[in-house]
Design an enzyme around this catalytic site. Structure first.
Site, PDB file in Angstrom:
ATOM      1  N   GLU A  80    -104.440  23.060   9.343  1.00  0.00           N
ATOM      2  CA  GLU A  80    -104.821  22.453  10.662  1.00  0.00           C
ATOM      3  C   GLU A  80    -103.759  21.408  11.499  1.00  0.00           C
ATOM      4  OE1 GLU A  80    -107.340  18.919   9.301  1.00  0.00           O
ATOM      5  OE2 GLU A  80    -107.750  19.931   7.633  1.00  0.00           O
ATOM      6  N   CYS A 112    -110.068  22.543   6.330  1.00  0.00           N
ATOM      7  CA  CYS A 112    -109.317  22.487   5.313  1.00  0.00           C
ATOM      8  C   CYS A 112    -109.479  23.930   4.821  1.00  0.00           C
ATOM      9  CB  CYS A 112    -110.158  21.187   4.460  1.00  0.00           C
ATOM     10  SG  CYS A 112    -109.249  20.127   4.735  1.00  0.00           S
ATOM     11  N   HIS A 234    -112.566  21.575  -3.363  1.00  0.00           N
ATOM     12  CA  HIS A 234    -111.470  20.745  -2.154  1.00  0.00           C
ATOM     13  C   HIS A 234    -110.782  19.447  -2.590  1.00  0.00           C
ATOM     14  CE1 HIS A 234    -109.650  19.562   1.360  1.00  0.00           C
ATOM     15  NE2 HIS A 234    -110.626  18.539   1.680  1.00  0.00           N
TER      16      HIS A 234
HETATM   17  P1  HMG Z   1    -112.870   3.074   2.106  1.00  0.00           P
HETATM   18  O1  HMG Z   1    -114.190   2.279   3.173  1.00  0.00           O
HETATM   19  O2  HMG Z   1    -111.788   2.262   1.766  1.00  0.00           O
HETATM   20  O3  HMG Z   1    -114.170   2.793   0.951  1.00  0.00           O
HETATM   21  O4  HMG Z   1    -113.139   4.491   2.513  1.00  0.00           O
HETATM   22  P2  HMG Z   1    -114.782   2.716   0.275  1.00  0.00           P
HETATM   23  O5  HMG Z   1    -115.475   1.229   0.137  1.00  0.00           O
HETATM   24  O6  HMG Z   1    -115.995   3.739   0.144  1.00  0.00           O
HETATM   25  O7  HMG Z   1    -114.402   3.070  -1.510  1.00  0.00           O
HETATM   26  C1  HMG Z   1    -113.911   4.495  -1.993  1.00  0.00           C
HETATM   27  C2  HMG Z   1    -114.385   3.914  -3.689  1.00  0.00           C
HETATM   28  O8  HMG Z   1    -113.508   2.757  -4.337  1.00  0.00           O
HETATM   29  C3  HMG Z   1    -115.848   3.467  -3.467  1.00  0.00           C
HETATM   30  O9  HMG Z   1    -115.849   4.721  -4.281  1.00  0.00           O
HETATM   31  C4  HMG Z   1    -115.619   1.736  -4.505  1.00  0.00           C
HETATM   32  O10 HMG Z   1    -116.835   1.879  -5.236  1.00  0.00           O
HETATM   33  C5  HMG Z   1    -114.396   2.580  -4.830  1.00  0.00           C
HETATM   34  P3  HMG Z   1    -117.549   5.534  -5.277  1.00  0.00           P
HETATM   35  O11 HMG Z   1    -119.233   4.935  -4.047  1.00  0.00           O
HETATM   36  O12 HMG Z   1    -117.874   6.443  -3.259  1.00  0.00           O
HETATM   37  O13 HMG Z   1    -117.825   6.360  -5.784  1.00  0.00           O
HETATM   38  N1  HMG Z   1    -113.948   0.884  -5.097  1.00  0.00           N
HETATM   39  C6  HMG Z   1    -113.356   0.555  -6.107  1.00  0.00           C
HETATM   40  N2  HMG Z   1    -113.222   1.227  -7.645  1.00  0.00           N
HETATM   41  C7  HMG Z   1    -112.788   0.394  -8.274  1.00  0.00           C
HETATM   42  N3  HMG Z   1    -112.070  -0.993  -8.623  1.00  0.00           N
HETATM   43  C8  HMG Z   1    -112.231  -1.452  -7.282  1.00  0.00           C
HETATM   44  C9  HMG Z   1    -112.425  -0.941  -6.654  1.00  0.00           C
HETATM   45  N4  HMG Z   1    -112.900  -0.847  -4.737  1.00  0.00           N
HETATM   46  C10 HMG Z   1    -113.455   0.302  -4.502  1.00  0.00           C
HETATM   47  N5  HMG Z   1    -111.344  -2.191  -7.222  1.00  0.00           N
HETATM   48  C11 HMG Z   1    -112.555   6.877   2.311  1.00  0.00           C
HETATM   49  C12 HMG Z   1    -112.732   5.502   1.728  1.00  0.00           C
HETATM   50  C13 HMG Z   1    -112.510   8.560   1.829  1.00  0.00           C
HETATM   51  C14 HMG Z   1    -114.235   7.425   2.650  1.00  0.00           C
HETATM   52  C15 HMG Z   1    -111.191   6.503   3.255  1.00  0.00           C
HETATM   53  O14 HMG Z   1    -110.181   6.985   2.706  1.00  0.00           O
HETATM   54  C16 HMG Z   1    -111.346   8.230   4.032  1.00  0.00           C
HETATM   55  O15 HMG Z   1    -112.170   7.994   5.475  1.00  0.00           O
HETATM   56  N6  HMG Z   1    -110.731   9.362   4.004  1.00  0.00           N
HETATM   57  C17 HMG Z   1    -110.306  10.319   5.424  1.00  0.00           C
HETATM   58  C18 HMG Z   1    -111.600  10.877   4.888  1.00  0.00           C
HETATM   59  C19 HMG Z   1    -112.131  12.257   4.186  1.00  0.00           C
HETATM   60  O16 HMG Z   1    -110.801  11.996   2.939  1.00  0.00           O
HETATM   61  N7  HMG Z   1    -113.197  12.495   3.443  1.00  0.00           N
HETATM   62  C20 HMG Z   1    -113.709  12.900   2.635  1.00  0.00           C
HETATM   63  C21 HMG Z   1    -114.451  13.996   2.193  1.00  0.00           C
HETATM   64  S1  HMG Z   1    -114.195  15.238   4.332  1.00  0.00           S
HETATM   65  C22 HMG Z   1    -113.168  16.853   3.770  1.00  0.00           C
HETATM   66  O17 HMG Z   1    -112.727  16.380   2.320  1.00  0.00           O
HETATM   67  C23 HMG Z   1    -112.573  17.167   4.596  1.00  0.00           C
HETATM   68  C24 HMG Z   1    -110.811  16.941   4.946  1.00  0.00           C
HETATM   69  O18 HMG Z   1    -110.230  17.331   3.554  1.00  0.00           O
HETATM   70  C25 HMG Z   1    -110.358  16.874   5.885  1.00  0.00           C
HETATM   71  C26 HMG Z   1    -110.242  18.415   6.431  1.00  0.00           C
HETATM   72  O19 HMG Z   1    -111.544  18.836   6.190  1.00  0.00           O
HETATM   73  O20 HMG Z   1    -109.268  18.868   6.994  1.00  0.00           O
HETATM   74  C27 HMG Z   1    -111.142  15.409   4.370  1.00  0.00           C
END
Ligand code: HMG
Length: 391
Positions: A80, A112, A234
């Site tokens: 992609e 992906c 993935h």
């Molecule tokens: P965010 O808003 O920065 O993080 O975004 P958050 O607030 O959701 O926190 C992440 C996790 O860290 C949470 O755990 C928190 O509790 C934890 P969860 O509740 O999810 O289990 N956390 C802590 N843990 C320990 N100590 C601490 C602490 N603070 C918080 N102190 C997000 C995270 C992944 C959403 C962001 O990075 C993002 O937007 N990433 C890009 C999108 C993505 O990867 N999506 C995944 C699914 S889609 C997919 O897989 C397809 C993709 O590969 C693309 C394609 O297909 O081409 C992305």
């Protein structure tokens, strides 16, 4: 029945990485959020001398022998983050590797999911042409931007899979379930070199797709968790697969749950040190599992959950072959990880901003600083100039 599946697997990541705890410090984030909450330790950083073409070519270069190069008659490049809107990345790789000219070479896109589509296409091709071999590539550079929520889930790398009859590593089974729904969870408009994501929605949809597909798969196949040695996912970041697996674990015994959890952990080791490589991520996870775990008995069933935002998901399976461990390139991959060089946050930011000209001006790079065999040497006349130092 002819067995068709994975005969060889190669992997390549750029030689530079960023420590996630240092990124956390610079972004005023608790490092545990990145290392535990997201589950990433290191993020591959891509120098300007690498792109999705060179990463894929480097991944394939290490595994192919002369006989493979003669026999491959189909190159399918899942990406992609391709380099041209018309010409497929597969054609560049075909030339850089010196493959048989009597071959098809195409690019496949669905976030992906691209490499999974490539594998299924390859399987059909080999069923019709049992003597041929297909090179399937999954190669990407994940970019969300500096100081964005997605930044901690960037990465880069490529996986090369040689698909053949009577494969040495894994025979793919026929049963699979795939699912499509139009969702704006992650996308990259043609005018942007950075992806956009609705992070919360993307997490929810990844899990919802898995839940739907897994239920269908169980109904269609009559199999359940106990029939699997491991389920690989993935991995946009290593916590993600765990979030999808957890809700279904209650379907089985404590013993099977422990096995699946332990093997899930092993399947995340490489990804934890590389980051998201989009199309290749599932296969990097599979590679991590089969290279880093002790040998599983021949016939062990491995599940594979592929998810490409937008979105298409698929669950399919394979059976490990007798002696598969002897056909892996474990030492090369250990050396690749051990030889990487750490960059500081300011260095990473400079490298991130160093992009190719878009106005037709020329640029030439010193590829001696890049230890990769295959590099991007520059751009002239709107054409990328690639070099294979060993060809
Ligand atoms: P965010 O808003 O920065 O993080 O975004 P958050 O607030 O959701 O926190 C992440 C996790 O860290 C949470 O755990 C928190 O509790 C934890 P969860 O509740 O999810 O289990 N956390 C802590 N843990 C320990 N100590 C601490 C602490 N603070 C918080 N102190 C997000 C995270 C992944 C959403 C962001 O990075 C993002 O937007 N990433 C890009 C999108 C993505 O990867 N999506 C995944 C699914 S889609 C997919 O897989 C397809 C993709 O590969 C693309 C394609 O297909 O081409 C992305």
């Amino acid at each position: 029945m002819l067995d068709i599946g994975i005969d060889k697997i190669g992997f390549y990541a750029p030689h530079l990485y960023l420590d996630m705890t240092k990124l956390a410090a610079s972004r005023n984030v608790d490092p545990d959020k990145f290392t535990i909450g997201i589950g990433q330790e290191k993020m591959a950083v891509t120098p300007v001398t690498q792109d999705s073409v060179t990463l894929a070519a480097n991944a394939a270069w290490e595994i192919l022998d002369d006989a493979d190069k003669e026999t491959i008659d189909f190159v399918i490049f899942g990406t992609e983050t391709g380099v041209d809107s018309s010409k497929s990345a597969a054609v560049y790789v075909h030339e850089l590797l010196g493959l048989n000219p009597y071959a098809r070479a195409i690019e496949v896109k669905q976030a992906c999911y691209g490499a999974t589509a490539g594998i299924q296409m390859a399987k059909g091709h080999i069923a019709m042409n049992p003597d041929s071999k297909v090179l399937v590539l999954g190669s990407d550079i994940a970019r969300y931007g500096l100081n964005t929520p997605g930044e901690a889930t960037q990465g880069a790398g490529a996986v090369a899979l040689l698909i053949s009859a009577e494969p040495n590593i894994m025979a793919l089974e026929d049963q699979s379930v795939y699912f499509t729904a139009d969702i704006m969870d992650f996308w990259r408009p043609v005018y942007s070199d950075k992806a956009f994501a609705d992070g919360k929605l993307s997490n929810e949809q990844y899990i919802a797709f898995f839940s739907e597909i897994w239920s269908q798969y169980k109904a269609k196949s009559g199999l359940g968790l106990k029939d699997f040695e491991a389920i690989t996912f993935h991995l946009p970041y290593t916590k993600m697969g765990k979030k999808a697996l957890k809700p279904v674990l209650g379907e089985t015994t404590e013993e099977v749950q422990e096995r699946l959890k332990t093997n899930y952990q092993t399947s995340t080791e490489y990804n934890r040190s590389v980051g998201n490589i989009y199309t290749g991520s599932l296969y990097l996870s599979l590679l991590s599992l089969i290279e880093q775990a002790n040998a599983f008995p021949a016939g062990s069933r491995i599940g594979m959950y592929s998810y490409g935002s937008g979105a298409v998901g698929e669950f399919f399976t394979g059976l490990l072959q007798n002696g598969y461990k002897e056909h892996l390139h474990i030492k090369q991959h250990d050396d690749l990880f051990a030889s990487r060089k750490e960059v500081t946050v300011p260095e990473y930011e400079t490298i991130f901003e160093e992009t190719l000209p878009t106005d037709g001006s020329e640029v030439a790079f010193d590829v001696q600083d890049d230890p990769a065999t295959i590099c991007l040497a520059g751009v002239a006349d709107h054409k990328r100039r690639y070099v294979n130092k060993k060809k």
